[in-house]
Design a protein around this motif. Structure first.
Motif, PDB file in Angstrom:
ATOM      1  N   MET A  77       0.819  -1.221   0.000  1.00 22.00           N
ATOM      2  CA  MET A  77       0.000   0.000   0.000  1.00 22.00           C
ATOM      3  C   MET A  77       0.855   1.274   0.000  1.00 22.00           C
ATOM      4  SD  MET A  77      -3.257  -0.983   2.366  1.00 22.00           S
ATOM      5  CE  MET A  77      -2.443  -2.014   3.554  1.00 22.00           C
ATOM      6  N   ASP A  78       2.154   1.115  -0.142  1.00 23.12           N
ATOM      7  CA  ASP A  78       3.064   2.267  -0.147  1.00 23.12           C
ATOM      8  C   ASP A  78       4.280   1.900  -1.006  1.00 23.12           C
ATOM      9  OD1 ASP A  78       4.294   4.610   0.445  1.00 23.12           O
ATOM     10  OD2 ASP A  78       4.638   4.182   2.571  1.00 23.12           O
ATOM     11  N   GLN A 107       0.218   5.397  -3.084  1.00 20.35           N
ATOM     12  CA  GLN A 107      -0.388   5.066  -1.791  1.00 20.35           C
ATOM     13  C   GLN A 107      -1.908   4.939  -1.908  1.00 20.35           C
ATOM     14  OE1 GLN A 107       1.203   8.360   0.530  1.00 20.35           O
ATOM     15  NE2 GLN A 107       2.990   7.157   1.105  1.00 20.35           N
ATOM     16  N   PRO A 108      -2.398   3.771  -2.305  1.00 16.05           N
ATOM     17  CA  PRO A 108      -3.831   3.628  -2.544  1.00 16.05           C
ATOM     18  C   PRO A 108      -4.701   3.707  -1.282  1.00 16.05           C
ATOM     19  CG  PRO A 108      -2.736   1.502  -2.724  1.00 16.05           C
ATOM     20  CD  PRO A 108      -1.659   2.519  -2.574  1.00 16.05           C
ATOM     21  N   ALA A 109      -4.091   3.678  -0.091  1.00 20.20           N
ATOM     22  CA  ALA A 109      -4.905   3.690   1.138  1.00 20.20           C
ATOM     23  C   ALA A 109      -4.689   4.973   1.940  1.00 20.20           C
ATOM     24  CB  ALA A 109      -4.567   2.470   1.988  1.00 20.20           C
ATOM     25  N   LYS A 110      -4.285   6.022   1.244  1.00 18.38           N
ATOM     26  CA  LYS A 110      -3.913   7.260   1.925  1.00 18.38           C
ATOM     27  C   LYS A 110      -5.030   7.803   2.835  1.00 18.38           C
ATOM     28  CE  LYS A 110      -0.962  11.012   0.654  1.00 18.38           C
ATOM     29  NZ  LYS A 110      -0.260  11.605  -0.454  1.00 18.38           N
ATOM     30  N   LYS A 111      -6.271   7.716   2.343  1.00 17.69           N
ATOM     31  CA  LYS A 111      -7.373   8.322   3.119  1.00 17.69           C
ATOM     32  C   LYS A 111      -7.598   7.611   4.466  1.00 17.69           C
ATOM     33  CE  LYS A 111     -11.253   5.728   1.318  1.00 17.69           C
ATOM     34  NZ  LYS A 111     -12.512   5.595   0.812  1.00 17.69           N
ATOM     35  N   PHE A 112      -7.009   6.426   4.639  1.00 22.46           N
ATOM     36  CA  PHE A 112      -7.202   5.698   5.893  1.00 22.46           C
ATOM     37  C   PHE A 112      -6.175   6.075   6.971  1.00 22.46           C
ATOM     38  CE2 PHE A 112      -9.066   2.983   2.627  1.00 22.46           C
ATOM     39  CZ  PHE A 112     -10.275   2.632   3.201  1.00 22.46           C
ATOM     40  N   LEU A 113      -5.211   6.914   6.597  1.00 20.90           N
ATOM     41  CA  LEU A 113      -4.115   7.205   7.542  1.00 20.90           C
ATOM     42  C   LEU A 113      -4.567   7.723   8.909  1.00 20.90           C
ATOM     43  CD1 LEU A 113      -0.938   8.706   5.826  1.00 20.90           C
ATOM     44  CD2 LEU A 113      -1.149   6.635   7.181  1.00 20.90           C
ATOM     45  N   ARG A 139       2.589   1.956   9.182  1.00 20.19           N
ATOM     46  CA  ARG A 139       2.065   3.082   8.400  1.00 20.19           C
ATOM     47  C   ARG A 139       0.645   2.888   7.885  1.00 20.19           C
ATOM     48  NH1 ARG A 139       3.823   7.404   4.373  1.00 20.19           N
ATOM     49  NH2 ARG A 139       2.592   9.021   5.422  1.00 20.19           N
ATOM     50  N   PHE A 140       0.397   2.023   6.919  1.00 19.04           N
ATOM     51  CA  PHE A 140      -0.970   1.836   6.425  1.00 19.04           C
ATOM     52  C   PHE A 140      -1.611   0.591   7.025  1.00 19.04           C
ATOM     53  CE2 PHE A 140       1.039   4.547   3.325  1.00 19.04           C
ATOM     54  CZ  PHE A 140       0.092   5.550   3.192  1.00 19.04           C
ATOM     55  N   CYS A 141      -0.909  -0.065   7.914  1.00 12.35           N
ATOM     56  CA  CYS A 141      -1.480  -1.175   8.677  1.00 12.35           C
ATOM     57  C   CYS A 141      -0.774  -1.238  10.031  1.00 12.35           C
ATOM     58  CB  CYS A 141      -1.395  -2.503   7.931  1.00 12.35           C
ATOM     59  SG  CYS A 141      -0.012  -2.715   6.851  1.00 12.35           S
ATOM     60  N   VAL A 142      -1.368  -2.003  10.925  1.00  8.76           N
ATOM     61  CA  VAL A 142      -0.789  -2.123  12.264  1.00  8.76           C
ATOM     62  C   VAL A 142      -0.631  -3.609  12.575  1.00  8.76           C
ATOM     63  CG1 VAL A 142      -1.153  -1.701  14.737  1.00  8.76           C
ATOM     64  CG2 VAL A 142      -1.907  -0.001  13.075  1.00  8.76           C
ATOM     65  N   SER A 143       0.526  -3.983  13.121  1.00  8.15           N
ATOM     66  CA  SER A 143       0.734  -5.377  13.513  1.00  8.15           C
ATOM     67  C   SER A 143       0.585  -5.522  15.016  1.00  8.15           C
ATOM     68  CB  SER A 143       2.144  -5.828  13.125  1.00  8.15           C
ATOM     69  OG  SER A 143       2.211  -6.092  11.761  1.00  8.15           O
ATOM     70  N   VAL A 144      -0.101  -6.578  15.412  1.00 10.38           N
ATOM     71  CA  VAL A 144      -0.189  -6.918  16.835  1.00 10.38           C
ATOM     72  C   VAL A 144       0.581  -8.232  16.991  1.00 10.38           C
ATOM     73  CG1 VAL A 144      -1.709  -7.459  18.769  1.00 10.38           C
ATOM     74  CG2 VAL A 144      -2.496  -5.880  16.957  1.00 10.38           C
ATOM     75  N   HIS A 145       1.753  -8.146  17.582  1.00  9.43           N
ATOM     76  CA  HIS A 145       2.616  -9.325  17.723  1.00  9.43           C
ATOM     77  C   HIS A 145       2.243 -10.119  18.966  1.00  9.43           C
ATOM     78  CE1 HIS A 145       5.561  -8.331  14.585  1.00  9.43           C
ATOM     79  NE2 HIS A 145       5.316  -7.068  14.910  1.00  9.43           N
TER      80      HIS A 145
END
Ligand SMILES: O=P(O)(O)OC[C@H]1O[C@H](O[C@H]2O[C@H](CO)[C@@H](O)[C@H](O)[C@H]2O)[C@H](O)[C@@H](O)[C@@H]1O
Length: 286
Positions: A77-78, A107-113, A139-145
């Motif tokens: 996405m970036d 950045q196709p998911a910019k509006k979700f920032l 950045r355009f996603c979040v990881s939960v480890h």
């Protein structure tokens, strides 16, 4: 593989974690070896090369430290091109990556920032008390480890993540290797990124293009599927055990990835006319 590839145009796509670097407990310490960097550098001298990762683009570039490759962060996405690209006919390829021809990254998911930043903060707050849980801003996603979370705490963590996401219906949850990944509900994945990059390189409709994709995780399956549907190319999974995959080839671990990349680069170098001796070029030692 090498026989089939002769005279064709190979484009190399590489996942990062578990492919170029070994899986480790602390995501900040997932360094790539100098040997692996050298192999990627060699490969990228001969073929357009892209790193497609779930990490943020900046983070993966910080690890890879090469200037002449494409970086596609946040599961594609970036996307950013190298500063300057020379095409095979010696012309300069423009850096622009968005469809309007603007320079910079695609950045196709910019509006979700803004929402993704809120989600990151909420996840940090809600999971603070769960020992070993780790939230990573990609950045355009979040990881939960949860690699370091006790087994008995896993369900609690999963419920907390799901409860945060209830307020964000435009986001979905996917699973990777001991990681939950929160990403926007857009139809964009590593497979789309692969297609996008081929298009950018002017190679999407060429019948002599062989995309080579190496990856170890579930999100890499989207790219394997794209290669399979093109009917040409090499989808390669990195795994030491048999698994359900769309990949047709496999490598055991990053060490084998290193050997494979070095071999591909050496093969190309040896078959390049500029690297053959003049005796070979006139054919007297055939
Ligand atoms: O697409 P990738 O480059 O493979 O990214 C997927 C996730 O990779 C990273 O997590 C994985 O590697 C970590 C370091 O070895 C390991 O601790 C973790 O358990 C693995 O899931 C990255 O940290 C994540 O943000 C990516 O989503």
């Amino acid at each position: 593989m090498m026989k089939e590839a002769k005279g064709k145009r190979i484009v190399v796509f590489l996942d990062y974690d578990g492919t170029l670097s070994p899986i480790v407990n602390d995501p900040d310490l997932a360094f790539m070896s100098d040997e692996m960097r050298g192999a990627v550098r060699e490969v990228s001298k001969y073929f357009p090369t892209a790193i497609i990762s779930g990490r943020s683009r900046d983070k993966v570039k910080e690890f890879v430290k090469l200037d002449n490759v494409y970086y596609a962060g946040s599961h594609g996405m970036d996307i950013m091109a190298p500063p300057e690209q020379l095409t095979s006919d010696g012309k300069h390829r423009p850096q622009a990556l968005d469809r309007k021809g603007n320079e910079g990254s695609f950045q196709p998911a910019k509006k979700f920032l803004p929402a993704i930043q809120e989600i990151f903060t909420a996840l940090e707050e809600h999971t603070r008390k769960i020992k070993g849980a780790r939230i990573e801003d990609n950045r355009f996603c979040v990881s939960v480890h949860f690699r370091q979370v006790r087994e008995e705490d896993y369900d609690i963590l999963k419920e907390k993540v799901k409860s945060v996401l209830e307020s964000y219906p435009d986001f979905r949850l996917t699973w990777g290797r001991k990681v939950m990944e929160v990403r926007p509900c857009i139809e964009w994945n590593k497979g789309h990124a692969l297609e996008y990059l081929l298009e950018h390189l002017g190679l999407s409709n060429s019948s002599d293009v062989l995309p080579l994709y190496i990856g170890d995780d579930r999100t890499d399956e989207d790219a394997f599927k794209v290669i399979e549907s093109r009917g040409q190319g090499y989808p390669i999974v990195v795994s030491s055990v048999a698994k359900d995959t769309k990949a047709r080839y496999s490598l055991k671990d990053p060490k084998e990835v290193h050997m494979f990349l070095s071999h591909v680069a050496r093969w190309k170098k040896a078959s390049s006319p500029f690297n053959r001796s003049s005796a070979q070029i006139v054919g007297i030692d055939d």
